[in-house]
Design a protein around this motif. Sequence first.
Motif, mmCIF file in Angstrom:
data_model
loop_
_atom_site.group_PDB
_atom_site.id
_atom_site.type_symbol
_atom_site.label_atom_id
_atom_site.label_comp_id
_atom_site.label_asym_id
_atom_site.label_seq_id
_atom_site.Cartn_x
_atom_site.Cartn_y
_atom_site.Cartn_z
ATOM 1 N N HIS A 9 0.725 -1.142 -0.027
ATOM 2 C CA HIS A 9 0.080 0.026 0.064
ATOM 3 C C HIS A 9 1.061 1.481 0.020
ATOM 4 O O HIS A 9 2.141 1.168 0.558
ATOM 5 C CB HIS A 9 -1.040 0.045 1.196
ATOM 6 C CG HIS A 9 -0.524 -0.250 2.521
ATOM 7 N ND1 HIS A 9 0.105 -1.264 3.066
ATOM 8 C CD2 HIS A 9 -0.035 0.488 3.564
ATOM 9 C CE1 HIS A 9 0.533 -1.282 4.102
ATOM 10 N NE2 HIS A 9 0.415 -0.065 4.702
ATOM 11 N N ALA A 10 0.344 2.330 -0.509
ATOM 12 C CA ALA A 10 1.044 3.573 -0.677
ATOM 13 C C ALA A 10 2.239 3.336 -1.590
ATOM 14 O O ALA A 10 3.291 3.936 -1.097
ATOM 15 C CB ALA A 10 1.344 3.984 0.717
ATOM 16 N N ALA A 119 8.296 -0.303 -2.612
ATOM 17 C CA ALA A 119 8.219 0.910 -1.646
ATOM 18 C C ALA A 119 9.361 1.472 -1.907
ATOM 19 O O ALA A 119 10.499 1.202 -1.932
ATOM 20 C CB ALA A 119 8.269 0.412 -0.391
ATOM 21 N N ASP A 120 9.108 3.086 -2.109
ATOM 22 C CA ASP A 120 10.388 3.873 -2.485
ATOM 23 C C ASP A 120 10.085 5.032 -1.852
ATOM 24 O O ASP A 120 9.300 6.060 -2.396
ATOM 25 C CB ASP A 120 10.348 4.166 -3.884
ATOM 26 C CG ASP A 120 11.544 5.030 -4.798
ATOM 27 O OD1 ASP A 120 12.092 5.384 -3.683
ATOM 28 O OD2 ASP A 120 11.261 5.280 -5.768
ATOM 29 N N ASP A 121 10.684 5.466 -0.856
ATOM 30 C CA ASP A 121 10.597 6.566 -0.015
ATOM 31 C C ASP A 121 10.913 7.960 -1.138
ATOM 32 O O ASP A 121 10.486 9.005 -0.734
ATOM 33 C CB ASP A 121 11.578 6.746 1.159
ATOM 34 C CG ASP A 121 11.286 5.622 2.102
ATOM 35 O OD1 ASP A 121 10.020 5.191 2.323
ATOM 36 O OD2 ASP A 121 11.957 4.964 3.156
ATOM 37 N N ALA A 122 11.754 7.576 -1.939
ATOM 38 C CA ALA A 122 12.219 8.785 -2.760
ATOM 39 C C ALA A 122 10.887 9.369 -3.760
ATOM 40 O O ALA A 122 11.068 10.456 -4.211
ATOM 41 C CB ALA A 122 13.353 8.553 -3.592
ATOM 42 N N ARG A 136 3.217 -2.333 5.647
ATOM 43 C CA ARG A 136 3.959 -2.039 4.233
ATOM 44 C C ARG A 136 5.316 -2.358 3.863
ATOM 45 O O ARG A 136 5.742 -2.981 2.821
ATOM 46 C CB ARG A 136 3.728 -0.553 4.155
ATOM 47 C CG ARG A 136 3.987 0.193 2.744
ATOM 48 C CD ARG A 136 4.299 1.678 2.800
ATOM 49 N NE ARG A 136 4.611 2.227 1.498
ATOM 50 C CZ ARG A 136 5.759 2.800 1.127
ATOM 51 N NH1 ARG A 136 6.625 2.972 2.023
ATOM 52 N NH2 ARG A 136 5.843 3.354 -0.022
ATOM 53 N N ASP A 137 6.273 -2.016 4.995
ATOM 54 C CA ASP A 137 7.627 -2.523 4.672
ATOM 55 C C ASP A 137 7.864 -3.963 4.489
ATOM 56 O O ASP A 137 8.604 -4.409 3.652
ATOM 57 C CB ASP A 137 8.592 -1.822 5.739
ATOM 58 C CG ASP A 137 8.526 -0.171 5.445
ATOM 59 O OD1 ASP A 137 8.438 0.292 4.367
ATOM 60 O OD2 ASP A 137 8.917 0.324 6.631
ATOM 61 N N GLY A 163 10.356 5.595 -10.079
ATOM 62 C CA GLY A 163 10.388 6.867 -10.754
ATOM 63 C C GLY A 163 9.468 7.829 -10.675
ATOM 64 O O GLY A 163 8.415 7.321 -9.643
ATOM 65 N N SER A 164 9.189 8.665 -11.443
ATOM 66 C CA SER A 164 8.083 9.650 -11.356
ATOM 67 C C SER A 164 6.962 8.932 -12.142
ATOM 68 O O SER A 164 7.123 7.839 -12.588
ATOM 69 C CB SER A 164 8.441 11.022 -12.280
ATOM 70 O OG SER A 164 8.378 10.624 -13.520
#
Length: 181
Positions: A9-10, A119-122, A136-137, A163-164
């Motif tokens: 999620h997220a 999951a990508d904090d960036a 989530r992690d 990425g974006s």
Amino acid sequence: MRIVVSGSHATGKSTLVSDLAMAHPGHAVLPDPFELVDEDDPASATSFVRQLHVAAERLGEWAPGSDVIAERGPLDLLAYLRALDALGRPGVGAGTMARLEGVTAAAMEHVDLLVVLPADDAAGIHVPDDEDPAVRDAMDDALLDLLADADLVGRARVLEVTGSEAERLARVTEAMNAYPT
């Protein structure tokens, strides 16, 4: 092409599915199985098992050559169940897990492209505490581990995208265009 967009999620799944649907209007869109299961506790093992069955059953309804984009597949829900186990939370027994792995493997035979959003904090997606960042992690870790299991992934081509929003859409569209028809 039968596509499943996977990730915890997220991670941007809904956004990518929406972007793909707009860019490829001929594709049917299947919502997150979470939306199709009525549960008091949507993050419980019981709910994840029900969602896994929904995700698996609906993939079997699409013949080869169908144009469909599914938000989440059974592999996601299997990863959530493994995440619960890794965190020491109530889950399912080993026998049930083995049966669910069989259901997942059979369903994944109906997937051409598995798009994985790690999951990508960036990526700048904030996960509030009430959405359980630990799950989530742990789910993300479990999903990435499951990708190495050829018996579960089956014949699906796996495409991990980061990425974006625009970069993700471009990578998936490129993979769709390269898919043999």
